[in-house]
Structures are given as C-alpha cells and as structure tokens.
Scaffold this motif. Structure first.
Motif, PDB file in Angstrom:
ATOM      1  N   SER A 277       0.844  -1.202   0.000  1.00 15.56           N
ATOM      2  CA  SER A 277       0.000   0.000   0.000  1.00 15.56           C
ATOM      3  C   SER A 277       0.875   1.246   0.000  1.00 15.56           C
ATOM      4  N   GLY A 278       0.259   2.379  -0.279  1.00 18.98           N
ATOM      5  CA  GLY A 278       0.944   3.660  -0.123  1.00 18.98           C
ATOM      6  C   GLY A 278       1.244   3.911   1.344  1.00 18.98           C
ATOM      7  N   THR A 279       0.341   3.471   2.204  1.00 15.52           N
ATOM      8  CA  THR A 279       0.528   3.585   3.651  1.00 15.52           C
ATOM      9  C   THR A 279       1.823   2.881   4.069  1.00 15.52           C
TER      10      THR A 279
ATOM     11  N   PHE B  57      -4.492  12.665   3.876  1.00 11.84           N
ATOM     12  CA  PHE B  57      -5.040  11.402   4.350  1.00 11.84           C
ATOM     13  C   PHE B  57      -4.343  11.002   5.654  1.00 11.84           C
TER      14      PHE B  57
ATOM     15  N   SER C  19       0.810   5.381  -4.290  1.00 12.41           N
ATOM     16  CA  SER C  19      -0.270   4.438  -3.966  1.00 12.41           C
ATOM     17  C   SER C  19      -0.896   3.909  -5.252  1.00 12.41           C
TER      18      SER C  19
ATOM     19  N   ALA D  56       1.309   9.797  -3.189  1.00 13.66           N
ATOM     20  CA  ALA D  56       0.281   8.765  -3.363  1.00 13.66           C
ATOM     21  C   ALA D  56      -0.601   9.045  -4.578  1.00 13.66           C
ATOM     22  N   GLN D  57      -0.878  10.331  -4.827  1.00 14.20           N
ATOM     23  CA  GLN D  57      -1.787  10.708  -5.914  1.00 14.20           C
ATOM     24  C   GLN D  57      -1.034  11.199  -7.150  1.00 14.20           C
TER      25      GLN D  57
ATOM     26  N   GLY E  94      -2.088  -1.430  -3.203  1.00 13.92           N
ATOM     27  CA  GLY E  94      -0.680  -1.518  -3.590  1.00 13.92           C
ATOM     28  C   GLY E  94      -0.005  -0.169  -3.442  1.00 13.92           C
TER      29      GLY E  94
ATOM     30  N   ASP F  16       4.778  12.544  -0.027  1.00 15.30           N
ATOM     31  CA  ASP F  16       3.595  11.693  -0.109  1.00 15.30           C
ATOM     32  C   ASP F  16       3.052  11.922  -1.521  1.00 15.30           C
TER      33      ASP F  16
ATOM     34  N   TYR G 175     -10.990  15.392   2.620  1.00 16.89           N
ATOM     35  CA  TYR G 175     -10.486  15.196   3.978  1.00 16.89           C
ATOM     36  C   TYR G 175     -11.164  16.043   5.041  1.00 16.89           C
TER      37      TYR G 175
ATOM     38  N   LYS H 157      -6.909   5.411  -7.091  1.00 15.50           N
ATOM     39  CA  LYS H 157      -5.865   6.242  -7.691  1.00 15.50           C
ATOM     40  C   LYS H 157      -5.885   6.089  -9.226  1.00 15.50           C
TER      41      LYS H 157
HETATM   42  C1  LIG Z   1      -4.269   7.172  -1.067  1.00 15.88           C
HETATM   43  C2  LIG Z   1      -3.382   7.994  -0.199  1.00 15.88           C
HETATM   44  C3  LIG Z   1      -2.571   7.419   0.795  1.00 15.88           C
HETATM   45  C4  LIG Z   1      -2.642   5.966   1.159  1.00 15.88           C
HETATM   46  O1  LIG Z   1      -2.438   5.071   0.137  1.00 15.88           O
HETATM   47  P1  LIG Z   1      -2.964   3.548   0.309  1.00 15.88           P
HETATM   48  O2  LIG Z   1      -2.389   2.851  -0.857  1.00 15.88           O
HETATM   49  O3  LIG Z   1      -4.459   3.601   0.303  1.00 15.88           O
HETATM   50  O4  LIG Z   1      -2.423   3.034   1.602  1.00 15.88           O
HETATM   51  C5  LIG Z   1      -1.704   8.235   1.496  1.00 15.88           C
HETATM   52  N1  LIG Z   1      -1.665   9.558   1.268  1.00 15.88           N
HETATM   53  C6  LIG Z   1      -2.428  10.160   0.340  1.00 15.88           C
HETATM   54  C7  LIG Z   1      -2.300  11.630   0.112  1.00 15.88           C
HETATM   55  C8  LIG Z   1      -3.332   9.397  -0.405  1.00 15.88           C
HETATM   56  O5  LIG Z   1      -4.121  10.008  -1.312  1.00 15.88           O
END
Ligand SMILES: *Cc1c(COP(=O)(O)O)cnc(C)c1O
Length: 385
Positions: A63-65, A90, A185, A163-164, A197, A161, A329, A190
């Motif tokens: 995951s991104g987490t 997030f 992420s 993720a996006q 993932g 971060d 958020y 996404k």
């Molecule tokens: C989606 C997201 C995450 C987490 O990603 P996951 O793959 O769902 O764990 C973290 N930070 C931001 C800004 C995100 O948009």
C-alpha cells in the motif's frame, strides 16, 4: 448483467479502469509458480517505475501507507521527533510518524494548490524537527524549489507523499524524484491501480540497502537472493512490506498503460475545466489552479463552492440528479487522533475554510463527454437553486 438499482443516467464518482493485460499477466504469474513477493513481475513493475520517475530505486509495497511507514523508519524518526506536514491530507501521512512515536506538526495550506504553504514551513521548525513531508494533492506539485531549499538549509529529510502523483511533474522533473523518499499508492481510487498496492522510491543511494532490509522483515534476504551473502539473517528492524506477485502482475499491466490512462483523465479533466469557466467567471465556484511549471496528472477534479454551509445541500442536489460527487479530507488537526497525537503550528485558516468548501466531481479514465455534460448541467441547476 445489469444492476437494476443503478440507472444508466447515474454518474459514479470512480470506476477502476482495466488496461487489458491484467488477467494474462496474473495467469503468467501463476504459471511461473512464484507467488510471494520480489519475483518477475515485482522486478518488472519496479523497473517501469524507476524508468518513469527517474534516478531512484523503487520497492513495491502492499500500500501507499506501507511505503510511508518505510520512509519514516528510513528517515530515522523516533519518539518525540517532529515531522512537518499539511493537515489537509489522508491519515496515513501522519499515522506513519505516530507509529514511530513521532509528532506530526501541521502547517496551513496555500489557497491555490491546497498544498502545504512553503512560506509557513520554516516557522514550524524546532530543535526536534527531523523531516518535512509534502503531499501533492490531486497530483498537483507542492512548491518543490522552496521546500527543497528549506530542507537542505536545515538538514531535514524530505519525504514526498506522492500517493496521488504518479505521472505528474514539476518543471520537467517527475514528482516522486525530489524527496529522499517518496510514496506512491496504487489503491483502486488512484490513477494507476493494483487493488491495494504502493511503492517506495528511495532516491538516496546510501539508503537503498537499509530499505531492502526493512522491506524484507528486517533480513538481508534481498542480498542473499542476489548471491551477495551465503545465508540470510535478521539484521535490523523491518516488517512484511512486499506485495504478492499476483498484485505485481496486475500492476505491470497498469504501468505499461500509464501514459494512455493519464491522457484519458487529462482529457476529461480539461472538459470539466472548459465547461465550468463561465460559472467561475460568474463567481459561482472556483476551479482548480495549476501553477506554472506543474504538469498535473488529472487525479482529481475539484471545485470550491463559495459558502461551506451550502455544501451539504449542493452534494444532496447532485445526488438527487444522479451525480455522485463527494467532499474530501476532514483536516487532521481537527480529527480526534490528530488532536491527540499531533500539533498545529499557527492558524489552520485556509485548511479549515477550503476543506469545508471542496467538492470532487466524478472523474475516471472512461468517463465520457455525455456523462460530464450531465454533471455540469446538474451542478449549474443546483448552484442556481
Ligand atoms: C491514497 C493515499 C494514501 C494511502 O495510500 P494507500 O495505498 O491507500 O495506503 C496516502 N496519502 C495520500 C495523500 C493518499 O491520497
């Protein structure tokens, strides 16, 4: 099969887009009889990411987490250490720090990009500050020149971060390549997906070996697999951060089609942007702002309505017209866990105001002009109502 509960006139917020080769690659992974992590498809996905992002070493995660958690371990964040970040993000951005005993320090955002306000970052630095974590909201870059400069001058680790932000850039350089570490992420919501993932980008060569150890449960198994050590053993902290080859196989299909998927999203994003220009000119809403030098990836199309109090009625009015638009958020500084574990530095005026007025419109790679025209018509009606 037709789901009778969903009328064809409904415009859903998101729809996972298949690139085409997912099933074939998953079958190939099964045929290869290596289903745990770090096999053929993991290495293929990592190579594709390294090529797209440039420079660093990519490690797939589940995951991104998980990628953010690895970044925070690698940045050496421990009890009482502070990490500066936006509150408009997030939970995972802050949770990764809290899990190590660190303190998220929230800074307000810029009204144009909704990203951390670089002018406020230096004022949040204390002797306990160890890192800055930027978030590229909607795949729009934070002000990387200014933030890189602050991180360098104060000796702080920079984490993105991202993720996006896969496929987006800042002055010709891909997002995810600026920080010492960056997290992507591939969650279903996404642009490029694997169900669940993510990936960690390690852009500092000196941190790669430790990253591989943390990735593999604190062992030197990756070195063992490369034939660099005769046996592998427990050498450091770590956890189980590898996705299976089934997930990696799905992701390879997506990454191979990443440019086409992003191009479709950009086209749809552009259609909203053109169609909503008049409403913005009339003062009815504000459209997203893309700063000069930023190549965004059309992850989100959001509008800001003028009064927060009207947002619930606007979302309700859109839903009644079959349009699934959503807010985003709840700022972390005002959430129960954010108040318990984090600290706000200065006022959160923009964060509070903008997060309460934001609406995300339906957007995915297969949305068509007709559906988008229905969204714009519904929005115009509701705003007039
Ligand atoms: C989606 C997201 C995450 C987490 O990603 P996951 O793959 O769902 O764990 C973290 N930070 C931001 C800004 C995100 O948009």
């Amino acid at each position: 099969m037709v789901d009778s509960r969903v009328s064809p006139e409904q415009v859903g917020f998101n729809r996972p887009t298949l690139a085409g080769e997912e099933f074939a690659f998953i079958r190939q992974a099964i045929d290869m009889a290596h289903l745990s992590g770090n096999g053929h498809f993991t290495r293929e996905a990592q190579a594709l990411l390294e090529e797209k992002v440039g420079g660093g070493r990519a490690l797939l995660t589940h995951s991104g987490t998980a990628a953010l958690e690895m970044a925070v371990i690698l940045a050496g964040i421990g009890p009482g250490d502070e990490v500066i970040m936006p509150s408009f993000t997030f939970t995972s951005t802050a949770n990764a720090v809290v899990l190590r005993g660190g303190v998220p320090v929230f800074v307000d955002i810029r009204p144009d990009t909704l990203n951390i306000d670089e002018a406020l970052v230096e004022g949040a630095i204390t002797p306990r500050t160890r890192a800055i974590c930027v978030v590229h909201y909607a795949g729009v870059a934070a002000s990387m020149d200014a933030i890189l400069d602050i991180a360098e001058r104060h000796g702080l680790a920079l984490i993105e971060d991202a993720a996006q932000a896969l496929g987006a850039g800042w002055h010709g350089r891909p997002l995810g390549s600026f920080g010492r570490f960056a997290a992507f992420s591939f969650h279903e919501t996404k642009n490029i997906i694997a169900g669940e993932g993510g990936a960690l980008m390690v852009n500092d060569p000196a941190a790669v070996e430790r990253a591989e150890i943390i990735w593999e449960k604190g062992t030197d198994r990756v070195r063992f697999q490369r034939g660099e050590v005769a046996k592998y053993t427990w050498v450091d902290v770590g956890s189980s951060y590898l996705p299976s080859e089934i997930t990696a196989a799905f992701l390879v299909a997506q990454l191979q089609a990443a440019e086409a998927i992003t191009a479709h999203r950009l086209e749809a994003w552009g259609r909203y942007h053109a169609a909503l220009a008049d409403l913005e000119a009339a003062g009815r809403l504000r459209r997203p702002v893309i700063p000069d030098g930023c190549a965004h990836n059309a992850h989100i199309y959001h509008i800001l309505v003028s009064q927060a109090e009207r947002r619930p009625a606007i979302l309700g009015g859109l839903a009644a017209r079959g349009v699934n638009a959503v807010s985003h958020y709840v700022p972390l500084h005002s959430s129960p866990a954010g108040m318990r574990f984090g600290r706000a530095c200065g006022t959160m005026r923009q964060t509070d105001d903008l997060s309460a007025r934001l609406i995300r419109l339906p957007l995915h790679a297969r949305i068509d002009a007709g559906a988008q025209a229905r969204v714009v018509a519904a929005l115009t009606e509701v705003l007039d109502g």
